[in-house]
Write an enzyme that holds these catalytic residues in place. Structure first.
Site, PDB file in Angstrom:
ATOM      1  N   ARG A 143      86.620   2.170   5.364  1.00  0.00           N
ATOM      2  CA  ARG A 143      85.793   2.125   3.472  1.00  0.00           C
ATOM      3  C   ARG A 143      85.501   4.049   3.628  1.00  0.00           C
ATOM      4  O   ARG A 143      85.363   4.940   4.297  1.00  0.00           O
ATOM      5  CB  ARG A 143      84.787   1.194   3.080  1.00  0.00           C
ATOM      6  N   LYS A 207      86.107  -6.200   6.956  1.00  0.00           N
ATOM      7  CA  LYS A 207      85.778  -3.921   6.575  1.00  0.00           C
ATOM      8  C   LYS A 207      85.255  -3.381   7.411  1.00  0.00           C
ATOM      9  O   LYS A 207      84.763  -3.809   8.769  1.00  0.00           O
ATOM     10  CB  LYS A 207      85.016  -4.676   4.904  1.00  0.00           C
ATOM     11  N   LYS A 209      82.381   0.174   7.864  1.00  0.00           N
ATOM     12  CA  LYS A 209      82.166   1.314   7.810  1.00  0.00           C
ATOM     13  C   LYS A 209      81.400   2.421   8.654  1.00  0.00           C
ATOM     14  O   LYS A 209      80.912   1.940   9.431  1.00  0.00           O
ATOM     15  CB  LYS A 209      80.645   0.533   6.758  1.00  0.00           C
ATOM     16  N   CYS A 429      80.348 -10.270 -10.240  1.00  0.00           N
ATOM     17  CA  CYS A 429      80.825 -10.723  -7.992  1.00  0.00           C
ATOM     18  C   CYS A 429      81.069 -11.933  -8.166  1.00  0.00           C
ATOM     19  O   CYS A 429      80.195 -12.996  -9.062  1.00  0.00           O
ATOM     20  CB  CYS A 429      79.591  -9.811  -7.636  1.00  0.00           C
ATOM     21  N   CYS A 468      73.357 -11.972  -3.002  1.00  0.00           N
ATOM     22  CA  CYS A 468      73.874 -12.669  -2.017  1.00  0.00           C
ATOM     23  C   CYS A 468      73.604 -12.566  -0.980  1.00  0.00           C
ATOM     24  O   CYS A 468      72.970 -11.552  -1.122  1.00  0.00           O
ATOM     25  CB  CYS A 468      75.558 -13.558  -2.465  1.00  0.00           C
TER      26      CYS A 468
END
Length: 546
Positions: A143, A207, A209, A429, A468
């Site tokens: 990302r 994902k 990073k 979200c 969360c």
């Protein structure tokens, strides 16, 4: 018998290069504001998330209406820098589409919320004209690559900062589906040109990073990333990078197999070629060894711990064809942004504007639009969700100062407020269990009198909140961290250090506002009475409370 792969894996491999049925979802399915179920996964790879207004779910359900679906679009802006023309374009696009709100993220980019399905193509096309895109801003790929944002840190800042763009380009997916679906809608590419030796047709297990830190600042929280590059500078010369692997914060409530982890430094690279080769091959190790069965255990941190740090390093060194040099010394002495005016080595001015939790308020938006029209500065997003007006000449500084006064953008915000961070959470979200962005400003207002009571109003305490346990607001590396567990309840995390080099720990579970304020009062009272000379609040709490 091998374990069954996650359903997401099948969606990726049969997606025809992330195309799926996105064209049909957008063009034909007028009965819903959503896209088809498999396309909900694929649209992420193009920088978008499906969301709905959770504040209105009950009302719409009572009327037997579909959820009020919309989309969030996140741009890919390596290193978080755009020019004045691009800011104007983004301003105008946000006014025409979505809610009108611009949101600066914790990863140095911009998000637009509230876009309707039929607005996706014109929005993407308008960004494309401005030479901006949202490719790989979400999804199981690398990302947005982030980098320390304050140019006055080092005369080598631009040289190091440029690595963000080099890495982002190196790790982009080869598929042209973004252009097929959202830009021209017609052009057919030779599929052979889309052969992707990095992502293949599986992409990554989850994902990914990457962050680049330029000491003495750790404004990017470098150790919370899958890959952290720490620039090593000696005598105003870039010697190379320490490379850290396996950072990540997300956990799952009630699942003891999930945990936060800070990245482990595995060595040093002394050339650009070696650095880029190492970064690329770290992704291939994750591609080949990462967990594709349980997505909650699929980030690089779990792969590193499964293989062991040494085992991962040995596999990586086989792929890169060289051995890492030993880690070089470095020191972090700051993580906050430098607000107000500062000058760099070249005599250029930079003005850092506080943007609470990255939400650009209407008066700030008007101010920034006027600054952009002057065409005298770049717009730089920080990892702390603030905005820096950069590269301003001595002659142009007065023009910007006049607008600062005219729009009254310089507020007397507390140090705690300026060191706060929150994720979006409710109402958009889908993962949020509690408020964050809408509530943390309220909580800070109630903590500020406690700080004044103990004469701590100038103490650079970090406070962060997420709705969360996924940790998008990086609460697990804050001195005061709050993680949503349910409506108006938070796990109270305590004992992170000032500079992002130590995780905090769970102090109290499921705390209400009243309980939080009582605990903060007690803790700060002890801190004032019992701290050592020069000891930060996080270090004190770690030493005495946990």
């Amino acid at each position: 018998m091998s374990e069954k792969l996650s359903p997401i894996e099948a969606i990726k491999t049969k997606s025809d290069g992330l195309r799926g049925t996105l064209k049909e979802s957008i063009d034909l399915d007028n009965h819903t504001g959503n896209v088809r179920p498999d396309d909900e996964t694929l649209v992420k790879f193009h920088g978008m998330y499906v969301q709905d207004d959770r504040d209105r779910r009950a009302e719409r359900a009572a009327k037997k209406l579909d959820k009020l679906y919309s989309f969030m679009i996140r741009l890919r802006i390596p290193g978080g820098v755009i020019n004045a023309e691009q800011w104007i374009a983004t301003h105008e696009i946000s006014e025409e589409f979505g809610t009108g709100t611009l949101k600066i993220t914790t990863r140095q980019t911009l998000q637009l919320h509230g876009l309707l399905k039929h607005q996706l193509r014109p929005t993407i096309q308008a960004f494309n004209v401005a030479k901006l895109d949202s490719i790989a801003a979400c999804g199981d790929v690398n990302r947005n690559v982030i980098a320390s944002s304050h140019p006055q840190l080092s005369p080598l800042h631009k040289h190091i900062h440029d690595y963000a763009d080099k890495i982002s380009t190196l790790l982009l997916p080869k598929t042209q589906s973004y252009y097929d679906v959202f830009i021209d809608g017609e052009k057919i590419y030779e599929r052979s040109a889309e052969a992707d030796p990095l992502y293949e047709d599986r992409y990554l297990p989850r994902k990914f990073k990457i962050a680049i830190a330029i000491p003495p600042s750790n404004d990017v929280d470098v150790f919370t990333n899958d890959i952290g590059l720490i620039a090593v500078i000696e005598n105003n010369e870039l010697k190379g990078f320490n490379i850290a692997i396996g950072g990540g914060l997300a956990t799952t409530h009630g699942n003891p197999n999930t945990y936060s982890r800070l990245a482990s430094i595995i060595g040093f690279t002394d050339t650009e070629e070696k650095t880029l080769k190492a970064v690329y091959e770290i992704l291939t190790v994750q591609r080949d060894f990462g967990n594709r069965v349980d997505r909650k255990l699929s980030r690089l941190k779990y792969t590193v711990d499964k293989l062991t740090v040494q085992g991962f390093k040995e596999e990586l060194e086989k792929r890169i064809g060289f051995k890492f040099a030993p880690e070089k010394p470095f020191v972090f002495t700051e993580r906050s942004d430098r607000f107000g005016w500062e000058k760099n080595e070249e005599g250029r001015w930079f003005y850092t504007l506080f943007i609470e939790h990255g939400v650009v308020r209407p008066y700030q938006k008007e101010f920034l639009h006027e600054v952009a029209k002057l065409n005298v500065s770049n717009f730089i997003f920080s990892g702390n969700q603030n905005l820096i007006l950069g590269e301003i000449s001595e002659n142009d500084k007065a023009k910007v100062e006049a607008l600062i006064l005219s729009y009254e953008v310089e507020k007397q915000d507390s140090v705690l407020r300026k060191n706060s961070m929150a994720c979006v959470a409710l109402p958009t979200c889908p993962l949020a269990l509690a408020e964050a962005q809408r509530y943390l400003p309220v909580l800070v207002t109630k903590i500020e009198p406690i700080l004044e009571k103990y004469n701590l109003q100038n103490d650079e305490i970090t406070i962060r909140m997420t709705g969360c346990p996924n940790g998008c607001g990086r609460p697990y590396v804050a001195e005061l961290g709050f993680v949503g567990t349910g409506p108006e309840q938070y796990n109270f995390m305590l004992g992170g250090d000032r500079y992002g080099e130590r995780l905090n720990r769970l102090y109290k579970e499921k705390q209400t506002e009243g309980q939080i304020l009582e605990e903060v009062d007690t803790l700060l009272g002890k801190y004032v009475k019992e701290r050592n000379q020069g000891e930060t609040f996080g270090d004190f709490a770690f030493r005495t409370v946990l």
